[in-house]
Design an enzyme around this catalytic site. Sequence first.
Site, mmCIF file in Angstrom:
data_model
loop_
_atom_site.group_PDB
_atom_site.id
_atom_site.type_symbol
_atom_site.label_atom_id
_atom_site.label_comp_id
_atom_site.label_asym_id
_atom_site.label_seq_id
_atom_site.Cartn_x
_atom_site.Cartn_y
_atom_site.Cartn_z
ATOM 1 N N CYS A 113 0.970 -1.116 0.142
ATOM 2 C CA CYS A 113 -0.098 0.070 -0.006
ATOM 3 C C CYS A 113 0.863 1.206 0.067
ATOM 4 O O CYS A 113 0.187 2.449 -0.435
ATOM 5 C CB CYS A 113 -0.959 0.017 1.176
ATOM 6 N N HIS A 250 -3.313 7.376 2.041
ATOM 7 C CA HIS A 250 -3.599 6.290 1.562
ATOM 8 C C HIS A 250 -5.052 5.973 2.176
ATOM 9 O O HIS A 250 -5.363 6.071 3.190
ATOM 10 C CB HIS A 250 -2.755 5.075 1.928
ATOM 11 N N ASN A 280 -10.058 0.137 -0.378
ATOM 12 C CA ASN A 280 -8.731 0.292 -0.512
ATOM 13 C C ASN A 280 -8.106 -0.432 -1.942
ATOM 14 O O ASN A 280 -8.256 -1.625 -2.038
ATOM 15 C CB ASN A 280 -8.209 -0.613 0.836
HETATM 16 O O1 UT7 Z 1 -4.026 -0.934 3.332
HETATM 17 C C1 UT7 Z 1 -3.066 -1.604 4.232
HETATM 18 C C2 UT7 Z 1 -3.436 -1.117 5.428
HETATM 19 N N1 UT7 Z 1 -4.532 -1.915 6.194
HETATM 20 C C3 UT7 Z 1 -5.118 -1.458 6.797
HETATM 21 O O2 UT7 Z 1 -5.103 -0.328 7.385
HETATM 22 C C4 UT7 Z 1 -6.477 -1.883 7.696
HETATM 23 C C5 UT7 Z 1 -6.479 -1.447 9.152
HETATM 24 N N2 UT7 Z 1 -7.610 -2.357 9.739
HETATM 25 C C6 UT7 Z 1 -8.873 -2.011 9.457
HETATM 26 O O3 UT7 Z 1 -9.064 -1.133 8.719
HETATM 27 C C7 UT7 Z 1 -9.933 -2.619 10.687
HETATM 28 O O4 UT7 Z 1 -9.341 -3.433 11.636
HETATM 29 C C8 UT7 Z 1 -10.671 -3.671 9.882
HETATM 30 C C9 UT7 Z 1 -11.880 -2.883 8.950
HETATM 31 C C10 UT7 Z 1 -10.040 -4.629 9.127
HETATM 32 C C11 UT7 Z 1 -11.495 -4.273 10.806
HETATM 33 O O5 UT7 Z 1 -12.407 -3.257 11.896
HETATM 34 P P1 UT7 Z 1 -12.201 -3.504 13.203
HETATM 35 O O6 UT7 Z 1 -13.197 -2.524 13.872
HETATM 36 O O7 UT7 Z 1 -10.967 -3.502 13.597
HETATM 37 O O8 UT7 Z 1 -13.035 -4.906 13.486
HETATM 38 P P2 UT7 Z 1 -12.510 -6.324 14.134
HETATM 39 O O9 UT7 Z 1 -11.420 -6.842 13.320
HETATM 40 O O10 UT7 Z 1 -11.929 -6.080 15.631
HETATM 41 O O11 UT7 Z 1 -13.713 -7.173 14.177
HETATM 42 C C12 UT7 Z 1 -15.033 -6.531 14.825
HETATM 43 C C13 UT7 Z 1 -15.918 -7.981 14.711
HETATM 44 C C14 UT7 Z 1 -15.312 -9.420 14.910
HETATM 45 O O12 UT7 Z 1 -16.522 -10.113 15.266
HETATM 46 P P3 UT7 Z 1 -16.373 -10.467 16.910
HETATM 47 O O13 UT7 Z 1 -15.046 -11.144 17.017
HETATM 48 O O14 UT7 Z 1 -16.349 -9.124 17.759
HETATM 49 O O15 UT7 Z 1 -17.779 -11.033 17.285
HETATM 50 C C15 UT7 Z 1 -15.418 -9.610 13.522
HETATM 51 O O16 UT7 Z 1 -15.424 -11.256 13.114
HETATM 52 O O17 UT7 Z 1 -16.306 -7.591 13.326
HETATM 53 C C16 UT7 Z 1 -16.523 -8.889 12.620
HETATM 54 N N3 UT7 Z 1 -16.259 -8.757 11.338
HETATM 55 C C17 UT7 Z 1 -17.287 -8.545 10.285
HETATM 56 N N4 UT7 Z 1 -18.638 -8.333 10.401
HETATM 57 C C18 UT7 Z 1 -19.360 -8.319 9.538
HETATM 58 C C19 UT7 Z 1 -15.084 -8.819 10.729
HETATM 59 N N5 UT7 Z 1 -15.387 -8.574 9.343
HETATM 60 C C20 UT7 Z 1 -16.480 -8.638 9.129
HETATM 61 C C21 UT7 Z 1 -17.510 -8.129 8.052
HETATM 62 N N6 UT7 Z 1 -18.681 -7.943 8.303
HETATM 63 N N7 UT7 Z 1 -17.006 -7.942 6.737
#
Ligand code: UT7
Length: 323
Positions: A113, A250, A280
């Site tokens: 990225c 980004h 992204n």
């Molecule tokens: O470009 C390179 C750099 N990349 C990034 O900068 C990405 C950085 N990370 C992020 O943007 C975020 O961490 C994400 C968008 C990937 C995830 O958001 P989050 O607020 O950190 O969520 P999380 O991973 O802590 O997940 C929260 C909940 C989980 O469920 P439980 O364990 O709380 O029951 C996940 O299983 O959301 C669930 N979850 C989803 N639910 C519905 C994860 N993906 C999804 C989804 N739809 N697509």
Amino acid sequence: MIRSVVKGYGACLPKRAVPNKDLENVVDTTDEWIVQRTGIRQRYIAGDDETTCSLGEGAARAALRKAGLQPDDIDLIIVATSTPDNTFPAAAVDIQNRLGIRGGAAFDLQAVCTGFVYAVTTADAYLRGGLATRALVIGAETFSRILDWEDRGTCVLFGDGAGAIILEAVESDGELSDRGVLASKLRSDGDHKDKLYVDGGPSSTQTVGHLRMQGREVFKHAVGMITDVIESVFSTTGMNAEDIDWFVPHQANKRIIDASARKLGIDPDKVVITVDRYGNTSAASIPLALVDALDDGRIKENDVVLLEAMGGGFTWGAVMIRW
Ligand code: UT7
């Protein structure tokens, strides 16, 4: 001294836009979750007849048109990509051939990225070092081809596309008020490899592999790394958040962008956002966002534009350009 001055810009997106609703039929997700956690509403996904090189070619041709240049005016092509059409030859050489260019040099640069920030910095070093006079810098990706479409934690986040700028070596007094690349900083730290990577490759599995990410872990590091490297650009130039006309980060997650801008004290009205429409697009995200803000007249000649990115590796970096 020589400055690398922007002469043209262009973008190319796949034909098909895919709204979040469509992904509700692919994995267990909702439009509401995706919008709330990321700010993404839709992304573009490449069709069978679209590849990283075809999108990169489209962006390059648009940039050449905008600059009023012919393909042969270019003597350096750098393509930032993690999703080339082939393991080799480089996408840059393929695009060079599509454009009918027979001179100069072309190569790919892989910093995920952060690729576009790395590529602009590299092109700037070539131009200032006298190794080239006009560089086509492209960020082009088809991340849809390396996604695990059963992993809801990643497949909803990414999209495909390409953007390009042309940099030209121009004699300059080297003042901060002169146009061109003013400063850049690049960083990497492989200790974070397992947080964002692709689980395949020619020398390990002989497959292309799929993107794997510990999203929360990446998120935790992102804001600190982004703001540190920008502070370093500020101290090199003696400029600060108030001197910035446009912040073009980004586009991974609206929450990361907002938190970074807030920590740096950058006015939200100066932040260019495209993650809602493109998702992204990895190395393509910054040039796509630049083109958006240039086409609608927000970014103008002489504006101070700050680019930043962070991604797999980890790699991260920032570039300041007087447009
Ligand atoms: O470009 C390179 C750099 N990349 C990034 O900068 C990405 C950085 N990370 C992020 O943007 C975020 O961490 C994400 C968008 C990937 C995830 O958001 P989050 O607020 O950190 O969520 P999380 O991973 O802590 O997940 C929260 C909940 C989980 O469920 P439980 O364990 O709380 O029951 C996940 O299983 O959301 C669930 N979850 C989803 N639910 C519905 C994860 N993906 C999804 C989804 N739809 N697509």
